[in-house]
Design an enzyme around this catalytic site. Structure first.
Site, PDB file in Angstrom:
ATOM      1  N   HIS A  29       0.848  -1.203   0.000  1.00  0.00           N
ATOM      2  CA  HIS A  29       0.000   0.000   0.000  1.00  0.00           C
ATOM      3  C   HIS A  29       0.878   1.245   0.000  1.00  0.00           C
ATOM      4  O   HIS A  29       1.470   1.606   1.015  1.00  0.00           O
ATOM      5  CB  HIS A  29      -0.922   0.019   1.213  1.00  0.00           C
ATOM      6  CG  HIS A  29      -2.000   1.052   1.122  1.00  0.00           C
ATOM      7  ND1 HIS A  29      -3.307   0.748   0.798  1.00  0.00           N
ATOM      8  CD2 HIS A  29      -1.970   2.396   1.286  1.00  0.00           C
ATOM      9  CE1 HIS A  29      -4.037   1.840   0.785  1.00  0.00           C
ATOM     10  NE2 HIS A  29      -3.239   2.872   1.071  1.00  0.00           N
ATOM     11  N   ASP A 246       2.164   2.955   3.264  1.00  0.00           N
ATOM     12  CA  ASP A 246       1.289   4.122   3.089  1.00  0.00           C
ATOM     13  C   ASP A 246       2.086   5.363   2.671  1.00  0.00           C
ATOM     14  O   ASP A 246       1.601   6.483   2.776  1.00  0.00           O
ATOM     15  CB  ASP A 246       0.463   4.402   4.348  1.00  0.00           C
ATOM     16  CG  ASP A 246      -0.723   5.319   4.084  1.00  0.00           C
ATOM     17  OD1 ASP A 246      -1.235   5.314   2.945  1.00  0.00           O
ATOM     18  OD2 ASP A 246      -1.134   6.049   5.003  1.00  0.00           O
ATOM     19  N   ASN A 251      -1.864  13.838   4.170  1.00  0.00           N
ATOM     20  CA  ASN A 251      -2.883  14.268   5.137  1.00  0.00           C
ATOM     21  C   ASN A 251      -2.494  13.952   6.579  1.00  0.00           C
ATOM     22  O   ASN A 251      -3.346  13.682   7.430  1.00  0.00           O
ATOM     23  CB  ASN A 251      -4.248  13.632   4.812  1.00  0.00           C
ATOM     24  CG  ASN A 251      -4.847  14.186   3.536  1.00  0.00           C
ATOM     25  OD1 ASN A 251      -4.725  15.369   3.246  1.00  0.00           O
ATOM     26  ND2 ASN A 251      -5.466  13.318   2.747  1.00  0.00           N
TER      27      ASN A 251
END
Length: 300
Positions: A29, A246, A251
């Protein structure tokens, strides 16, 4: 004036991990953004990221010891998949992709994505991200991608997983839950969200990404307060867990994580060499369809 990116840029110099991932290890991911001179950000994006192109991702993986990756289309680039498709072409088998698809996406476009190496579609339930689809629209998309055998990635936040459990159970394709469903760690490793995850894992059709430790942690780096949850899930269903960095951690409004810390945490979540191999090599090969290297022929 150019829009201000949301949050800080990726860590400029992450440390090398204290252990060596096995050959064929997969970061299941991660995201890419840009380069913006070739792939400008679309006006309908959910947020403004820092530039983080495939070349930077490859440097990170080379430093961390990862040979493969799954690049997930981010709403920072909206439905413009050109950076993802370019990375899949450049990677030449190193990457797989996860796309954002709408019901009005053409069958030809989906086929083009599949031919490039896309193997999944992601549905977002997070309130801070736009372009969320209603359940009926998600079902239409799943029908659209079904001929290509794609999996379905579910991005939920905490208690949302409890609410959407019936929807997830109704998905016929393989499902993966991103970031351990982002539970509140104060619930404990046996709280309502973790219990729902385990029920879904029991179906045999659901996988979970042991990613996002930096987002879940209340203690901060090196995020060891996430180990009980991640290790518990890895013990519970070792054949259906995956791991992702990730990167580049968009954010995030606190300190930017050092990816070396996140990779070091894998050795605590999966403390044996056999479990780390399942988490990083065997399970991604099976779930994402990476080519398995052939064994060398014995000398005649």
């Amino acid at each position: 004036m150019a829009p201000t990116p949301a949050g800080p840029p990726p860590h400029p110099a992450p440390h090398a991990p204290r252990w060596t991932p096995p050959a064929g290890a997969c970061d299941a991911h991660c995201h890419i953004y840009g380069p913006f001179d070739r792939f400008p950000l679309p006006p309908d994006r959910s947020f403004t990221p820092h530039e983080a192109p495939e070349t930077a991702l490859r440097r990170l993986h080379d430093r961390m010891g990862f040979d493969r990756a799954v690049i997930v289309q981010s709403q920072g680039h909206g439905f413009d998949h050109r950076p993802l498709l370019d990375a899949l072409r450049t990677g030449a088998g190193r990457y797989r992709g996860v796309a954002l698809v709408r019901p009005d996406t053409s069958t030809g476009e989906v086929a083009r994505f599949a031919a490039a190496g896309v193997c999944g579609v992601r549905f977002n339930f997070m309130t801070h991200l736009s372009a969320r689809l209603k359940p009926d629209s998600m079902r239409d998309v799943m029908l659209l991608v079904r001929p290509h055998g794609w999996h379905v990635a579910i991005h939920v936040g905490g208690a949302q997983l409890v609410d959407v459990e019936p929807f997830v159970r109704g998905i016929e394709a393989p499902v993966v839950i991103d970031h351990m469903a982002r539970p509140d760690l104060e619930e404990g490793s046996d709280g309502p969200v973790a219990a729902t995850l385990k029920r879904l894992l029991d179906t045999g059709n659901v996988w979970v990404k042991l990613s996002g430790a930096d987002r879940l942690s209340k203690a901060g780096a090196p995020y060891r307060d996430v180990v009980p949850l991640g290790a518990g899930l890895a013990r519970y269903a070792p054949e259906r867990v995956l791991w992702g960095s990730d990167w580049p951690h968009v954010n995030i409004h606190g300190p930017m994580p050092d990816d070396g810390d996140l990779v070091d945490l894998v050795a605590e979540i999966a403390p044996t060499e056999a479990l780390r191999r399942r988490l990083l090599v065997d399970n991604p090969e099976a779930f994402f369809g990476f080519d398995v290297p052939s064994a060398p022929e014995e000398a005649l």
